[in-house]
Enzyme design. Structure first.
Site, PDB file in Angstrom:
ATOM      1  N   ASP A  98       0.819  -1.207   0.000  1.00 17.87           N
ATOM      2  CA  ASP A  98       0.000   0.000   0.000  1.00 17.87           C
ATOM      3  C   ASP A  98       0.852   1.256   0.000  1.00 17.87           C
ATOM      4  O   ASP A  98       1.446   1.632   1.000  1.00 17.87           O
ATOM      5  CB  ASP A  98      -0.919   0.005   1.215  1.00 17.87           C
ATOM      6  CG  ASP A  98      -1.878   1.184   1.195  1.00 17.87           C
ATOM      7  OD1 ASP A  98      -2.001   1.816   0.122  1.00 17.87           O
ATOM      8  OD2 ASP A  98      -2.483   1.476   2.218  1.00 17.87           O
ATOM      9  N   ASP A 255      -2.251   5.529  -6.816  1.00 21.46           N
ATOM     10  CA  ASP A 255      -2.578   4.731  -5.637  1.00 21.46           C
ATOM     11  C   ASP A 255      -2.577   3.244  -5.966  1.00 21.46           C
ATOM     12  O   ASP A 255      -3.196   2.830  -6.947  1.00 21.46           O
ATOM     13  CB  ASP A 255      -3.953   5.157  -5.106  1.00 21.46           C
ATOM     14  CG  ASP A 255      -4.342   4.393  -3.852  1.00 21.46           C
ATOM     15  OD1 ASP A 255      -3.446   4.125  -3.035  1.00 21.46           O
ATOM     16  OD2 ASP A 255      -5.524   4.077  -3.688  1.00 21.46           O
TER      17      ASP A 255
END
Ligand SMILES: *[C@@H]1O[C@H](CO)[C@@H](O)[C@H](O)[C@H]1NC(C)=O
Ligand SMILES: *[C@@H]1O[C@H](CO)[C@@H](O)[C@H](O)[C@H]1NC(C)=O
Ligand SMILES: *[C@@H]1O[C@H](CO)[C@@H](O)[C@H](O)[C@H]1NC(C)=O
Ligand SMILES: *[C@@H]1O[C@H](CO)[C@@H](O)[C@H](O)[C@H]1NC(C)=O
Ligand SMILES: *[C@@H]1O[C@H](CO)[C@@H](O)[C@H](O)[C@H]1NC(C)=O
Ligand SMILES: *[C@@H]1O[C@H](CO)[C@@H](O)[C@H](O)[C@H]1NC(C)=O
Ligand SMILES: *[C@@H]1O[C@H](CO)[C@@H](O)[C@H](O)[C@H]1NC(C)=O
Ligand SMILES: *[C@@H]1O[C@H](CO)[C@@H](O)[C@H](O)[C@H]1NC(C)=O
Ligand SMILES: *[C@@H]1O[C@H](CO)[C@@H](O)[C@H](O)[C@H]1NC(C)=O
Ligand SMILES: *[C@@H]1O[C@H](CO)[C@@H](O)[C@H](O)[C@H]1NC(C)=O
Ligand SMILES: *[C@@H]1O[C@H](CO)[C@@H](O)[C@H](O)[C@H]1NC(C)=O
Length: 383
Positions: A98, A255
């Protein structure tokens, strides 16, 4: 509910062990893709919720709200996981990668618990109990320093969170590998368009880039100073569709927890209008006919002086995965979706996996910039 915003150092500390003057110590690890659409939810809904969480988290941070919550990553339809070894003898953990998160956590799978060994140090004599909401998930854990091994490199004394209790995680995932606090090191991120729901089709490189994964030069752009994109891996780009400008030099983010490419609602509406696509209620995605596909222009991302072309094929949800998201095998779905808020709010796009599967990305925290390049998959017609 009270949240203790206790920061857990992650790869920042880990990477401090890398020599600064060489790329020879760059370590690469493969990433595994997993697709898991929670029932009753669609990809666009999940991505939209994450984008809105990015905005609200930034707002809380700006207000110095003590209940800062990390951005959700677990409630996402596509996950990329990396195998990380911790301790001596090493224990293996599959962690969600992440880029938007700054904490590394293990312990989500109670059948694969972390066992402190002779290389483990509890960081506090007082047990440091932490409540950190993670999207729909929740961790209560202890902090340790231990040896972390990634891609064959072992770095002692790195800080990790060990969940004593975790809620809301995908099956088969042990926790989070947060890349958000990287300090002075590059992380290269390579993905490829998938052919199945669990392709081993990505690679993460620490301390450098893997030039075998991209073509030509990287185009770097500074992390944006525009709020709230500045709180994440934010940068400015323009987006055009054919000859029509959808977004003009505006801030947004890249992202690794977002599946689709999200555009601010007004830009999305223009895109939908120009494609003639209709919204499919089952998948939540735009759908077009094969005649419309034949006339689908490319979507261009203009970053600094470089133009990155998302071809018509790259704008399609991989047709081999239609059934995995509840779609019809012979339908054509688009990966451009609605961010859920209008442009002009300082976070007007999210370049998610659908973008990253076509372009190499490098997050260079030391120089506060992000770079992109084309790859052998940029013009692939696999979708
Ligand atoms: C830690 O334990 C491993 C195996 O249990 C052993 O090989 C190693 O020598 C130990 N290290 C220290 C510093 O005691
Ligand atoms: C744990 O590691 C961090 C980062 O390397 C270091 O700052 C801290 O002092 C360590 N704590 C203990 C108890 O070893
Ligand atoms: C970890 O780092 C801290 C701070 O640098 C140091 O005090 C401690 O001795 C280290 N522990 C190990 C096991 O290396
Ligand atoms: C949890 O970890 C155990 C031990 O590694 C593994 O066998 C099991 O498959 C994992 N659970 C899930 C749901 O992946
Ligand atoms: C998908 O299939 C294409 C064509 O067979 C191949 O070139 C590509 O490497 C495959 N992608 C992955 C991630 O395996
Ligand atoms: C990017 O940031 C660097 C360092 O702050 C600065 O020197 C450079 O001029 C910036 N580049 C652009 C295009 O703004
Ligand atoms: C943009 O492209 C469309 C379709 O090719 C064309 O009809 C239109 O005239 C173009 N507009 C401009 C301003 O070039
Ligand atoms: C980036 O975009 C924002 C709008 O989101 C704009 O206000 C800002 O001036 C842009 N920054 C640069 C360096 O162009
Ligand atoms: C696009 O918008 C225009 C004007 O708002 C409208 O007349 C036209 O029907 C729309 N086209 C499509 C394909 O929805
Ligand atoms: C982009 O192009 C402009 C005009 O050609 C030039 O002045 C500028 O230096 C270029 N910027 C970069 C980052 O290459
Ligand atoms: C749709 O495609 C999936 C995956 O390729 C396949 O398993 C399934 O049988 C197909 N369904 C139909 C109705 O053809």
């Amino acid at each position: 509910m009270i949240f203790f915003a206790v920061s857990i150092l992650t790869l920042a500390a880990l990477l401090a062990a890398f020599p600064t003057n060489t790329r020879n110590n760059a370590a690469s690890i493969p990433l595994t893709r997993r697709l898991n659409v929670p029932s009753g939810q669609t990809l666009p809904e999940i991505d939209k919720a994450r984008a809105q969480a990015f905005k609200s988290t930034a707002a809380q941070r700006a207000q110095k709200d003590s209940s800062i919550t990390p951005v959700p990553v677990t409630n996402t339809a596509v996950l990329y996981t990396a195998e990380v070894l911790i301790g001596e003898p090493p224990q293996t953990f599959d962690l969600i990668v992440d880029i938007g998160s700054s904490s590394t956590w293990i312990g989500a799978n109670t059948s694969n618990p972390y066992t402190p060994t002779n290389t483990s140090t509890a960081t506090s004599t007082i047990l440091c109990v932490q409540f950190i909401e993670y999207g729909s998930g929740l961790f209560i854990g202890l902090e340790y320093n231990d040896t972390v091994t990634i891609g064959g490199l072992s770095i002692p004394n790195q800080t990790i969170g060990d969940a004593q209790w975790a809620l809301g995680f995908e099956a088969g995932v042990d926790g989070i590998l947060g890349l958000g606090l990287l300090d002075a090191y590059e992380v290269g991120i390579a993905f490829a368009p998938p052919n199945s729901t669990s392709d081993p089709n990505g690679e993460l490189t620490f301390g450098g880039v893997d030039s075998s994964k991209f073509n030509g030069d990287l185009t770097y752009t500074n992390i944006t100073t525009t709020y709230p994109a500045m709180d994440y891996v934010g940068f400015n780009q323009s987006v055009t569709f054919g000859n029509q400008t959808l977004l003009s030099n505006t801030a947004g983010i890249v992202d690794t927890g977002t599946t689709l490419v999200e555009l601010a609602s007004d830009a999305f509406a223009t895109y939908q209008n120009l494609t003639g696509a209709v919204l499919d209620s089952t998948t939540g995605l735009l759908t077009i006919s094969s005649a419309q596909l034949d006339n689908l222009p490319s979507l261009f991302f203009i970053i600094e002086n470089a133009t990155f072309e998302l071809t018509s094929n790259a704008q399609l949800w991989p047709r081999a995965l239609n059934s995995a998201i509840g779609g019809k095998n012979d339908s054509i779905y688009l990966i451009v979706s609605d961010l859920g808020t209008p442009s002009g709010e300082g976070l007007d796009f999210v370049n998610g996996y659908a973008f990253l599967e076509r372009f190499y990305a490098v997050y260079d925290t030391g120089n506060s910039r992000v770079g992109f390049a084309t790859t052998p998959f940029t013009f692939s017609t696999s979708n």
